[in-house]
Scaffold this active site. Structure first.
Site: not given
Ligand code: HAS
Ligand code: CU
Length: 550
Positions: A226, A230, A377-379, A440-441
């Site tokens: 996990h 980050y 999700h992870f893409h 998946r996979r």
């Molecule tokens: Fe995740 C599974 C929960 C974030 C990557 N995640 C994965 C896997 C990967 C991954 C690779 O709770 C699969 C692993 C595997 O192979 O089995 N993930 C979360 C949660 C967050 C989260 C709560 N994940 C990420 C990030 C990743 C990533 C970041 C990679 C870099 N994830 C999970 C959970 C699983 C999971 C379960 C397990 C699923 C399962 O059952 O297998 C949070 O950190 C997300 C918080 C993010 C936000 C978004 C904020 C928005 C922002 C954008 C600002 C916009 C801008 C643009 C700057 C709340 C900051 C403005 C533009 C204008 C034009 C104005």
């Molecule tokens: Cu995670």
């Protein structure tokens, strides 16, 4: 040495460039295998033409995951953090040879890992869950990549300590601050996988242990897995906070908020790995509940980031004459490929982040776990928020490192949009397919029958994958022509370091103190993992034989 006089040397630039070279090479190979799987789902089996080089779907999937998720990211990040250390602190690395050694160990590890993967002796995917068993070289090589990155990190710490001695009481420059926290997070996080490999997988694959305990190995893996996400994300955040506001023509809205967000990531990223093990029978429900709760807490620093970065962008856009409640968005410099990539990365991350929160719910996780929803999700996260940001960073970084103008910047803008559009199509297909129950996979194309509802989505994924392949190669070509052309126009690019609206010296001193945050990190790890580690170790059963995937 005063703050603004240090000029990064040609050797340092070359050293950082080598990181990028390995990263982009890995991406260019790894990206080939993503679309192959998407095509396979749509019953276009290109794997048959790749034999005997690539034997199976699983070998291709391993190449894709290891090269893109692990190698592209880790090499890009260590190179970028070298820059944020040197440039932020305005001083050379304290012991450059230590960093060179670290990089050398990473490259050696990569080569050692590559051999068994290419020989189809390590088709265990990027998560290498036992009892799938790989050649010992695979585990050894991965360990070396991690150790090499630690060594590079130690080089950053030594440089920082030197700077601190010479600058008591001065606030750590934000880009260095974020970069160092990323590295410290990584070094805590990788203890899990280090323990998994050194005490179980490596001795087992060498035949020194009769078997492994897959349940405990998964717990060790997700201790790392996990926070790993980050480790990927925070360098993009460093860019969004400390560089992007300048590129957009404005200032960072709040230096203090940025620092709080980075500390929260350090403290909260590790103790929530059980959200990847909601369906594992060996983890008691109470601990799943605690980790779910902590997962919801790590949502906050990302929400703070969304607020601060968008506020900075709005300020920048209004400085450029932007008007209206949302009309200011048009005034952002969309023609700058570096900015456009990072804005599009941020937009995709909204959806990826919301998906993450959805995954964290125990109930909903039961529906989506092990379905194509998860790669969907992870893409949006690692392959968009992170990768598209890194692409954007390279659009100024490569000209900065080589002194050559970016080749065809307007193509680079198109490249970013292609990635954006390709990813929307692809990830929407994957998410929906997951909700329809597709695993998946799994090679879906070889199934003689799949539910009708899947077919359209499988084709949608293949279309998205094809667009992403074009976008990936456009990126590689733009960088390669920029870096290797002999008669490119000279460019005088500076690191776009953003100023904050508020003087960083006014940010509270406790935000620049390591001890309390490190203590909180360790304490929370002990609380969230301690009892389960004791329980799982005391009942460990090293009995599972290995399975070789061909
Ligand atoms: Fe995740 C599974 C929960 C974030 C990557 N995640 C994965 C896997 C990967 C991954 C690779 O709770 C699969 C692993 C595997 O192979 O089995 N993930 C979360 C949660 C967050 C989260 C709560 N994940 C990420 C990030 C990743 C990533 C970041 C990679 C870099 N994830 C999970 C959970 C699983 C999971 C379960 C397990 C699923 C399962 O059952 O297998 C949070 O950190 C997300 C918080 C993010 C936000 C978004 C904020 C928005 C922002 C954008 C600002 C916009 C801008 C643009 C700057 C709340 C900051 C403005 C533009 C204008 C034009 C104005
Ligand atoms: Cu995670």
């Amino acid at each position: 040495m005063t703050a603004s006089t240090y000029q990064i040397s040609a050797t340092e630039k070359k050293f950082i460039s080598w990181h990028l070279f390995v990263a982009v090479t890995a991406l260019s190979i790894g990206s080939l295998f993503g679309p192959l799987q998407a095509f396979e789902g749509a019953k276009i089996d290109l794997y048959q033409y790749l034999k005997p080089i690539i034997q199976s779907y699983y070998q291709g999937l391993t190449l894709h995951g290891v090269l893109n998720a692990l190698v592209w990211t880790t090499f890009f990040i260590t190179g970028f953090l070298t820059l944020t250390t040197i440039h932020g602190l305005q001083r050379p690395l304290k012991l450059p040879k230590l960093n060179y050694a670290g990089f050398g160990i990473m490259v050696a590890g990569l080569l050692i890992t590559a051999v068994p993967i290419l020989l189809n002796q390590a088709s265990v995917l990027y998560t290498f869950y036992p009892p799938m068993k790989a050649s010992p070289l695979f585990y050894l090589g991965l360990t070396l990549v991690v150790v090499g990155s630690w060594v590079e990190g130690w080089g950053f710490y030594l440089t920082y300590m030197d700077w601190r001695k010479a600058n008591p009481g001065v606030r750590t420059p934000l880009m260095t601050f974020g970069g160092l926290i990323t590295m410290v997070l990584w070094q805590f996080a990788t203890l899990g996988v280090a323990a998994e490999i050194l005490t179980q997988l490596l001795p087992w694959s060498l035949g020194w242990l009769p078997g492994v305990d897959p349940q405990f190995a998964r717990t060790e893996f997700w201790f790392t897995g996990h926070p790993l996400v980050y480790f990927w994300l925070l360098p993009a955040y460093v860019s969004w906070y400390a560089l992007l506001p300048k590129q957009a023509g404005g200032k960072l809205f709040s230096d203090s908020l940025a620092r709080v967000a980075f500390w929260l990531f350090l403290v909260l990223s590790i103790p929530l790995g059980f959200h990847h093990q909601f369906v594992d029978p060996g983890v008691p429900p109470l601990w799943k509940y605690i980790h779910a709760l902590l997962t919801y807490s790590v949502f906050f620093p990302s929400m703070m980031t969304a607020f601060t970065v968008i506020a900075s962008l709005e300020y920048s856009a209004r400085q450029r004459g932007g008007k209206g409640m949302l009309g200011w968005i048009r005034a952002l410099p969309w023609g700058d490929p570096s900015v456009a990539s990072q804005l599009l990365a941020g937009i995709l991350f909204f959806f990826g982040g919301i998906g993450g929160i959805t995954n964290a719910s125990y109930n909903i996780n039961l529906v989506i776990h092990n379905t194509t929803w998860v790669p969907g999700h992870f893409h949006l996260t690692v392959a968009s928020a992170v990768t598209l940001s890194f692409m954007g960073i390279s659009y100024w970084l490569v000209p900065y490192l080589t002194g050559k103008k970016l080749w065809k910047p307007q193509w680079a803008v198109i490249q970013a949009w292609l990635w954006f559009v390709g990813m929307i199509i692809f990830s929407n297909g994957m998410h929906t397919l997951g909700l329809l129950g597709a695993p998946r996979r799994t090679p879906l194309g070889i199934a003689p029958y799949v539910p009708d509802a899947w077919n359209g989505r499988l084709i949608q994924d293949a279309v998205g994958g094809a667009i992403l392949l074009v976008a990936a190669y456009l990126y590689v070509v733009i960088l390669a022509v920029t870096a290797f052309s002999k008669n490119a126009e000279k460019a005088d690019v500076q690191v776009p370091q953003a100023e904050a609206m508020q003087d960083p010296a006014a940010s509270p001193a406790w935000l620049d103190r390591w001890a309390p945050w490190l203590a909180a990190t360790i304490l929370l790890i002990v609380i969230a993992y301690g009892p389960q580690l004791v329980a799982q170790i005391s009942t460990i059963q090293l009995t599972s034989p290995g399975f070789i995937i061909r």
